[in-house]
Design a protein around this motif. Structure first.
Motif, PDB file in Angstrom:
ATOM      1  N   ARG A 205       0.833  -1.198   0.000  1.00 22.11           N
ATOM      2  CA  ARG A 205       0.000   0.000   0.000  1.00 22.11           C
ATOM      3  C   ARG A 205       0.871   1.252   0.000  1.00 22.11           C
ATOM      4  N   ILE A 206       1.913   1.231   0.807  1.00 17.32           N
ATOM      5  CA  ILE A 206       2.802   2.397   0.885  1.00 17.32           C
ATOM      6  C   ILE A 206       3.524   2.619  -0.447  1.00 17.32           C
ATOM      7  N   LEU A 207       3.999   1.530  -1.061  1.00 17.62           N
ATOM      8  CA  LEU A 207       4.714   1.655  -2.330  1.00 17.62           C
ATOM      9  C   LEU A 207       3.794   2.216  -3.418  1.00 17.62           C
ATOM     10  N   ILE A 208       2.569   1.716  -3.499  1.00 19.33           N
ATOM     11  CA  ILE A 208       1.623   2.210  -4.498  1.00 19.33           C
ATOM     12  C   ILE A 208       1.346   3.699  -4.297  1.00 19.33           C
ATOM     13  N   ASN A 209       1.120   4.087  -3.041  1.00 15.24           N
ATOM     14  CA  ASN A 209       0.843   5.497  -2.767  1.00 15.24           C
ATOM     15  C   ASN A 209       2.065   6.371  -3.030  1.00 15.24           C
ATOM     16  N   ARG A 210       3.256   5.808  -2.798  1.00 14.57           N
ATOM     17  CA  ARG A 210       4.480   6.559  -3.084  1.00 14.57           C
ATOM     18  C   ARG A 210       4.610   6.813  -4.578  1.00 14.57           C
ATOM     19  N   LEU A 211       4.276   5.808  -5.385  1.00 18.07           N
ATOM     20  CA  LEU A 211       4.368   5.963  -6.837  1.00 18.07           C
ATOM     21  C   LEU A 211       3.228   6.801  -7.410  1.00 18.07           C
ATOM     22  N   SER A 212       2.146   6.925  -6.646  1.00 15.86           N
ATOM     23  CA  SER A 212       0.945   7.600  -7.152  1.00 15.86           C
ATOM     24  C   SER A 212       0.875   9.070  -6.808  1.00 15.86           C
ATOM     25  N   ILE A 213       1.945   9.634  -6.264  1.00 18.10           N
ATOM     26  CA  ILE A 213       1.942  11.055  -5.913  1.00 18.10           C
ATOM     27  C   ILE A 213       1.658  11.882  -7.167  1.00 18.10           C
TER      28      ILE A 213
ATOM     29  N   ALA B 266      12.928   4.639 -12.582  1.00 20.15           N
ATOM     30  CA  ALA B 266      14.213   5.006 -11.986  1.00 20.15           C
ATOM     31  C   ALA B 266      14.125   4.985 -10.460  1.00 20.15           C
ATOM     32  N   PHE B 267      12.979   5.434  -9.910  1.00 22.60           N
ATOM     33  CA  PHE B 267      12.790   5.394  -8.456  1.00 22.60           C
ATOM     34  C   PHE B 267      12.839   3.956  -7.950  1.00 22.60           C
ATOM     35  N   LEU B 268      12.182   3.039  -8.662  1.00 24.94           N
ATOM     36  CA  LEU B 268      12.137   1.639  -8.231  1.00 24.94           C
ATOM     37  C   LEU B 268      13.518   0.998  -8.320  1.00 24.94           C
ATOM     38  N   ALA B 269      14.282   1.330  -9.365  1.00 22.21           N
ATOM     39  CA  ALA B 269      15.639   0.794  -9.471  1.00 22.21           C
ATOM     40  C   ALA B 269      16.508   1.286  -8.320  1.00 22.21           C
ATOM     41  N   ALA B 270      16.364   2.569  -7.979  1.00 28.85           N
ATOM     42  CA  ALA B 270      17.126   3.115  -6.852  1.00 28.85           C
ATOM     43  C   ALA B 270      16.667   2.490  -5.534  1.00 28.85           C
ATOM     44  N   ALA B 271      15.360   2.235  -5.408  1.00 30.11           N
ATOM     45  CA  ALA B 271      14.836   1.589  -4.198  1.00 30.11           C
ATOM     46  C   ALA B 271      15.395   0.178  -4.067  1.00 30.11           C
ATOM     47  N   PHE B 272      15.559  -0.526  -5.195  1.00 29.67           N
ATOM     48  CA  PHE B 272      16.162  -1.855  -5.169  1.00 29.67           C
ATOM     49  C   PHE B 272      17.588  -1.781  -4.620  1.00 29.67           C
ATOM     50  N   ARG B 273      18.329  -0.746  -5.055  1.00 30.21           N
ATOM     51  CA  ARG B 273      19.693  -0.574  -4.558  1.00 30.21           C
ATOM     52  C   ARG B 273      19.697  -0.298  -3.050  1.00 30.21           C
TER      53      ARG B 273
ATOM     54  N   ILE C 225      12.637  -7.109   4.206  1.00 31.27           N
ATOM     55  CA  ILE C 225      13.365  -6.482   3.090  1.00 31.27           C
ATOM     56  C   ILE C 225      13.182  -7.293   1.817  1.00 31.27           C
ATOM     57  N   ALA C 226      13.250  -8.627   1.936  1.00 27.37           N
ATOM     58  CA  ALA C 226      13.062  -9.481   0.762  1.00 27.37           C
ATOM     59  C   ALA C 226      11.661  -9.301   0.174  1.00 27.37           C
ATOM     60  N   HIS C 227      10.654  -9.182   1.039  1.00 28.15           N
ATOM     61  CA  HIS C 227       9.286  -8.958   0.578  1.00 28.15           C
ATOM     62  C   HIS C 227       9.174  -7.614  -0.151  1.00 28.15           C
ATOM     63  N   THR C 228       9.774  -6.598   0.424  1.00 29.95           N
ATOM     64  CA  THR C 228       9.729  -5.270  -0.182  1.00 29.95           C
ATOM     65  C   THR C 228      10.478  -5.261  -1.511  1.00 29.95           C
ATOM     66  N   ARG C 229      11.595  -5.966  -1.553  1.00 33.30           N
ATOM     67  CA  ARG C 229      12.356  -6.035  -2.796  1.00 33.30           C
ATOM     68  C   ARG C 229      11.554  -6.749  -3.882  1.00 33.30           C
ATOM     69  N   GLY C 230      10.823  -7.779  -3.507  1.00 33.14           N
ATOM     70  CA  GLY C 230       9.966  -8.456  -4.470  1.00 33.14           C
ATOM     71  C   GLY C 230       8.880  -7.530  -5.001  1.00 33.14           C
ATOM     72  N   LEU C 231       8.313  -6.703  -4.131  1.00 33.72           N
ATOM     73  CA  LEU C 231       7.306  -5.726  -4.568  1.00 33.72           C
ATOM     74  C   LEU C 231       7.917  -4.711  -5.533  1.00 33.72           C
ATOM     75  N   ILE C 232       9.128  -4.270  -5.226  1.00 28.81           N
ATOM     76  CA  ILE C 232       9.805  -3.292  -6.087  1.00 28.81           C
ATOM     77  C   ILE C 232       9.993  -3.874  -7.482  1.00 28.81           C
TER      78      ILE C 232
END
Length: 527
Positions: A66-74, A86-93, A118-125
């Motif tokens: 939910r947080i990731l979707i809302n972050r991308l939906s600004i 580019a944001f998602l690639a940087a978030a992966f890093r 972290i692994a779950h979040t990385r999978g979402l990214i």
């Protein structure tokens, strides 16, 4: 008087530690920041949703998506903010950095929890990076943001950069492991939308590039992509794998070269294409000087470059041929290239209807490389080559070739004899070869020839249309050059006899240009 002991540092709860890490990865805050940071987004609406659900204002694993979707939906992101991909690639890093940091935590239970989060979040990214790459408008982007496929291609090209490449890398390399996890071990349905645009942009990178241009980096990218099974499948299922649309100006054979995904790579050549020129001009750059040392150096350079191209294309086709999901589409592509360019077998070739000699010389070299494993001196695979392929295959028609050296009646007679000879072993075999069944029945009863057999006869056909035709072109070019050189000598002799005139000077100038141009083209063929 005894000193007062310092107050003990308050221990953070596991939820609070997880919140800190996920906020760092996703660059968000759920509480009003005391000192605003443009890179960190305050998700006020998300915070209100959590409060309405009586949940703490913490970024945790169960609300990470939910947080990731809302972050991308600004809405209306500023021009200086990174696009979603580019944001998602940087978030992966950042996720990889945080995963390394938690290795120092002594509490094994907390470390395991944070590692899983972290692994779950990385999978979402990664999941949303695929979605964004395939559907660029799904989330708001800043003005003039590049297409996600363009960003992905820059990552691939940067990763494929070699120190000997003629131009520097087009951008920064991707985070370690990002491309492997993004493109590998993922369902075809998830990756197919991403690859459609990516392959087209990769084709455009080489569509007007000569042997001296930057084709090696895109070729390495193509070789890397086909190493992922679903990316390979997306390549052969792409609409431009075998283009169906035909323009009024060019024929289907030329369209296979100019529009197909592999055609652009096969078009890269030292042999000039007068109708659809590539750059840089090999003749001008390599053969302007006629010093023997310069010529030998140019020949060596071009030979090395073309070997690199042809080896790379061989590797791409080999990977696709070894994959059962893509093999038939590769053979279908090769058959289409041959069938659409039968005009190259004639005495005069229409350059707007047929592919260039450069493409077919490359294809000849690649097909010979594919044949190398079974063209050994012991002829150990000779029994795999079935002459019935000439008349019983459903890919390429050989029946009208004068090279068979037989009349149509003789061909029909031979086919009948062949069909009767094999009818006892396989009745459908004899009927299929005899040509006495409908096209629908033929498709259901078609013969299955080995890859060795198909490759052998396709190579023979390609050599006839490619290498042998190029040798004939070279012969005609040499004859034309000799004619122009003789005319030039005759005109210069007239000038030396004081029979000069403005027209004569123009003729000499024109002939000198023609001799120079044809000499350069001749050297390109020789290289």
């Amino acid at each position: 008087m005894a000193s007062t002991p310092a107050p003990a540092r308050q221990q953070r709860s596991p939820d609070e530690v997880e919140d800190i890490i996920l906020r760092k990865i996703l660059l968000i805050t759920l509480t009003p920041p005391s000192s605003p940071n443009p890179a960190v987004a305050y998700l006020e609406l998300t915070a209100a949703e959590l409060l309405s659900e009586s949940r703490p204002l913490l970024a945790l694993r169960d609300n990470a998506e939910r947080i990731l979707i809302n972050r991308l939906s600004i809405p209306d992101p500023p021009a200086n903010s990174p696009p979603p991909f580019a944001f998602l690639a940087a978030a992966f890093r950042r996720a990889a950095d945080e995963a390394r940091k938690i290795s120092t935590i002594r509490d094994s239970g907390l470390q395991a929890r944070l590692k899983a989060s972290i692994a779950h979040t990385r999978g979402l990214i990664l999941s949303y990076a695929r979605i964004v790459a395939g559907n660029p408008t799904i989330f708001p982007s800043p003005p003039n943001a590049p297409h996600p496929a363009a960003e992905l291609l820059i990552f691939l090209l940067a990763e494929a950069t070699d120190s000997l490449d003629p131009t520097p890398a087009p951008g920064a390399p991707p985070p370690p492991g990002f491309l492997d996890e993004l493109l590998g071990n993922v369902d075809y349905e998830a990756i197919e939308p991403v690859m459609g645009e990516l392959y087209e942009r990769l084709r455009q990178r080489v569509e007007k590039v000569s042997a001296l241009g930057d084709f090696q980096r895109p070729l390495r990218v193509l070789r890397r992509l086909v190493g992922f099974p679903n990316c390979a499948k997306a390549l052969v299922q792409h609409p431009k794998w075998i283009p169906k649309n035909q323009t009024m100006l060019i024929g289907e054979g030329r369209a296979m070269e100019l529009s197909s995904l592999l055609g652009a790579f096969f078009h890269v050549s030292a042999i000039p294409d007068r109708e659809f020129a590539s750059h840089p001009d090999v003749g001008q750059q390599c053969f302007s000087s006629l010093r023997p040392a310069d010529l030998m150096s140019s020949f060596s350079t071009i030979k090395s470059i073309m070997n690199c191209l042809q080896d790379g294309l061989r590797d791409v086709l080999l990977v696709l041929l070894k994959n059962l999901d893509t093999r038939d589409r590769v053979l279908e592509y090769l058959a289409e290239v041959i069938n659409k360019n039968v005009g190259r077998s004639g005495m005069h070739v229409d350059p707007l209807k047929c592919a260039s000699s450069g493409m077919f010389v490359n294809l000849s070299a690649v097909m010979l490389r594919l044949c190398e494993p079974f063209l050994d001196q012991m002829e150990s695979k000779k029994d795999k080559i079935d002459v019935k392929y000439l008349f019983c295959n459903d890919r390429i028609s050989f029946k009208d070739l004068t090279a068979i050296n037989a009349s149509s009646e003789q061909v029909s007679s031979w086919t009948e004899i062949c069909s009767h000879a094999h009818a006892q072993d396989d009745p459908s075999d004899g009927v299929a070869c005899s040509g006495k069944i409908s096209s629908s029945e033929r498709s259901s009863k078609k013969q299955n020839f080995s890859f060795i057999c198909e490759c052998f006869f396709m190579t023979a056909r390609v050599l006839n249309m490619g290498l042998m035709k190029a040798l004939a072109d070279f012969k005609h070019l040499s004859q034309d050059l000799a004619t122009y050189e003789d005319d030039l000598e005759s005109n210069k002799a007239l000038r030396e006899q004081s029979v000069s005139s403005p027209q004569l000077e123009q003729d000499i100038e024109h002939l000198e240009k023609m001799v120079a141009a044809l000499s350069q083209e001749k050297y390109c063929y020789e290289a």
